[in-house]
Design an enzyme around this catalytic site. Structure first.
Site, PDB file in Angstrom:
ATOM      1  N   GLY A  74       0.825  -1.212   0.000  1.00 29.85           N
ATOM      2  CA  GLY A  74       0.000   0.000   0.000  1.00 29.85           C
ATOM      3  C   GLY A  74       0.856   1.257   0.000  1.00 29.85           C
ATOM      4  N   ARG A  79       1.899  -4.783   3.940  1.00 26.65           N
ATOM      5  CA  ARG A  79       1.228  -5.753   4.816  1.00 26.65           C
ATOM      6  C   ARG A  79       1.284  -7.113   4.164  1.00 26.65           C
ATOM      7  NH1 ARG A  79      -2.167  -1.353   3.040  1.00 26.65           N
ATOM      8  NH2 ARG A  79      -1.535   0.306   4.440  1.00 26.65           N
ATOM      9  N   GLU A 191      -8.114  -3.659  -7.791  1.00 32.04           N
ATOM     10  CA  GLU A 191      -8.103  -3.426  -6.345  1.00 32.04           C
ATOM     11  C   GLU A 191      -9.541  -3.289  -5.815  1.00 32.04           C
ATOM     12  OE1 GLU A 191      -6.062   0.173  -5.424  1.00 32.04           O
ATOM     13  OE2 GLU A 191      -6.106  -0.166  -3.263  1.00 32.04           O
ATOM     14  N   VAL A 217     -16.631   0.870  -0.450  1.00 26.93           N
ATOM     15  CA  VAL A 217     -15.761   2.032  -0.674  1.00 26.93           C
ATOM     16  C   VAL A 217     -14.507   1.759   0.142  1.00 26.93           C
ATOM     17  CG1 VAL A 217     -15.449   4.514  -0.300  1.00 26.93           C
ATOM     18  CG2 VAL A 217     -17.710   3.638  -0.939  1.00 26.93           C
ATOM     19  N   GLY A 220      -8.021   4.536   0.742  1.00 24.49           N
ATOM     20  CA  GLY A 220      -6.614   4.345   1.059  1.00 24.49           C
ATOM     21  C   GLY A 220      -5.930   5.683   1.249  1.00 24.49           C
ATOM     22  N   GLY A 221      -4.585   5.647   1.285  1.00 24.02           N
ATOM     23  CA  GLY A 221      -3.836   6.885   1.416  1.00 24.02           C
ATOM     24  C   GLY A 221      -3.728   7.591   0.073  1.00 24.02           C
ATOM     25  N   SER A 223      -5.353   6.376  -3.091  1.00 25.60           N
ATOM     26  CA  SER A 223      -6.528   6.333  -3.960  1.00 25.60           C
ATOM     27  C   SER A 223      -7.746   5.871  -3.180  1.00 25.60           C
ATOM     28  CB  SER A 223      -6.274   5.399  -5.158  1.00 25.60           C
ATOM     29  OG  SER A 223      -6.114   4.076  -4.722  1.00 25.60           O
ATOM     30  N   GLN A 225     -11.484   3.718  -3.895  1.00 26.89           N
ATOM     31  CA  GLN A 225     -12.237   2.886  -4.836  1.00 26.89           C
ATOM     32  C   GLN A 225     -13.701   2.793  -4.424  1.00 26.89           C
ATOM     33  OE1 GLN A 225      -8.502   2.691  -5.146  1.00 26.89           O
ATOM     34  NE2 GLN A 225      -9.084   1.310  -3.511  1.00 26.89           N
TER      35      GLN A 225
END
Ligand SMILES: O=c1[nH]cnc2c1ncn2[C@@H]1O[C@H](COP(=O)(O)OP(=O)(O)O)[C@@H](O)[C@H]1O
Ligand SMILES: [Ca+2]
Length: 467
Positions: A74, A79, A191, A217, A220-221, A223, A225
């Protein structure tokens, strides 16, 4: 003779009476076997998520076990997830847990200048992952690495060098089964689709009609989605995208059912990337930064002035900056309904009625105090982000630290901005009703254990069902 003939002509009910013990001994197990057969799944694919055949301690009743190791590279951290499936693609225990999950910061993109160091940053995760896979299964266990927004934003040359270093590392240092096309930058649609599979698998919706599935939904940092299933008719009406862009709809076949999945990933609109967009969109000082803070915000290779405006922090002004950063009124959207930035909204419908909202939405809600940080899921309304933002935007940096002890020093200056952005993204961006209930999700309960609500499980399901 008489005895024999007597025996031959013995009436049936007498015979039954004489052999009742034997009949009982034979028929009880037969009955039990028939009941078991009746309730057995008809085909392996139909069985996904309908039967639980785990035994305490993690053994599989029917023997066959498949492990999958998935790295989530990420933008803000790396991870590793290890899953173990039975032959029906049900999750089995790995020790006490149902998944091995280990994370570390920073992500691969923080080592842009040194691909080898980037790859080496995965070694501690790799060692922990290998340790839980039985030695005799390691050579058969696939390891996949999916990089998301961090590497996407670095561009092909740099990200390819990092990926190559990771491929070399896996080949040289790992006993797991690797393949070069298993270490890739995931495109945003993959993703989003994997995240949708993860959530719907865990809550037992795969195999149901599209209208019974839930939308997801994932903030992330780098993007964000959105993914949800739509009807075949709506899928046929999807606008065409220009060359090189991801198409809006993917066809998936899961557990005997065809789904048309609307997916879009918005690069630069993850929570940390959006801070840069909001700082760029604000004119004459920033009204989202908490009073008393003077500093610089670094994102990727860029730096932005992040000092509180002399006019002070203001919820209302911060909100208009967030709306501007989202480009909500993109003129290209006269012929279709859009979310923001000129992107088709997918048409809505039953597959989006229930929304499961993950990653930073959960984290900030917990830090802002309106969700229990220890909970796996929480039902909230978008308006709760607005209320929390209004409270946070009133505080100066010192008071905010005292009020929100679980927010790290790095994040505290941006608390008003983050909460305003999250409300704006949901309501102005995705068109969510501020008073509609949504489910914030960190983990999902599966049997007696919890599984991270993250895309790697979707990837593991794909690899385990094809291998
Ligand atoms: O597997 C997970 N478990 C828990 N939280 C996760 C997981 N994956 C992502 N997150 C959340 O998503 C946030 C940032 O997302 P990430 O670093 O993956 O950015 P990206 O998806 O834009 O590349 C993390 O701070 C964390 O809260
Ligand atoms: Ca992510």
């Amino acid at each position: 003779m008489r005895h024999r003939s007597g025996a031959r002509y013995e009436p049936l009910n007498d015979k039954i009476h004489r052999y009742r013990g034997v009949i009982l001994i034979v028929s009880v197990p037969l009955l039990l076997v028939s009941i078991v057969l009746l309730f057995m799944p008809r085909s392996p694919i139909d069985a996904v998520t309908t039967t639980r055949k785990t035994v305490p301690g993690g053994g599989s009743v029917d023997g066959e076990k498949k492990y999958a190791v998935i790295f989530d590279a990420g933008s803000s951290g790396s991870r590793v997830h290890v899953y173990c499936f039975d032959k029906n693609l049900e999750l089995l225990h790995i020790g006490k847990e149902i998944e091995l999950f280990v994370q570390k910061k920073p992500g691969l993109s923080a080592f842009a200048k040194d691909p080898k160091e980037a790859a080496n940053s995965l070694i501690p995760l790799l060692e922990k992952a290998e340790a839980v896979v039985p030695q005799e299964l390691r050579g058969k266990t696939p390891v996949r690495v999916g990089a998301t927004a961090g590497l996407r934003a670095l561009g092909t040359d740099t990200s390819e060098k990092i990926l190559q270093a990771v491929r070399d590392l896996l080949k040289e240092k790992s006993s797991l089964k690797s393949q070069s096309d298993w270490t890739t930058v995931l495109d945003g649609t993959q993703e989003g689709a994997f995240q949708w599979v993860t959530i719907n698998y865990l809550i037992g919706k795969l195999g149901k009609t599209y209208a019974n599935t839930v939308g997801v939904v994932d903030l992330g940092g780098g993007s964000v989605q959105m993914a949800y299933a739509i009807s075949e008719e709506d899928a046929a009406k999807a606008p065409k995208v220009s060359d090189g862009q991801d198409s809006y709809v993917q066809k998936l076949f899961l557990k005997g059912t065809t789904y048309y999945l609307y997916v879009h990933s918005y690069l630069h609109y993850g929570l940390l990337a959006a801070r840069a967009e909001i700082l760029k969109a604000s004119e004459g000082g920033n009204n989202c930064i908490l009073n008393g803070y003077q500093g610089t915000y670094k994102y990727g290779d860029n730096k932005y002035d992040a000092s509180a405006a002399s006019s002070g922090t203001s919820y209302t002004k911060c909100r208009s900056d967030a709306v501007r950063a989202l480009k909500v009124d993109e003129p290209a959207c006269t012929h279709m309904k859009c979310t923001f930035g000129g992107i088709w909204n997918g048409g809505g419908g039953d597959g989006q009625k229930n929304l499961f909202v993950a990653s930073f939405f959960f984290d900030r809600a917990a830090e802002a105090g309106f969700v229990d940080p220890k909970a796996a899921v929480a039902k909230v309304k978008a308006s709760e982000f607005e209320d929390a933002a209004k409270r946070a935007c009133k505080l100066n940096i010192k008071d905010a630290k005292a009020t929100y002890p679980s927010v790290s020093d790095d994040n505290i200056p941006y608390l008003c901005m983050d909460l305003v952005y999250q409300f704006t993204l949901l309501v102005d961006g995705f068109g969510v009703d501020p008073y509609q209930e949504i489910t914030l999700v960190k983990k999902v309960q599966y049997g007696d254990a919890y599984v991270e609500a993250a895309w790697p499980l979707g990837s593991a399901i794909e690899v385990a069902s094809s291998a």
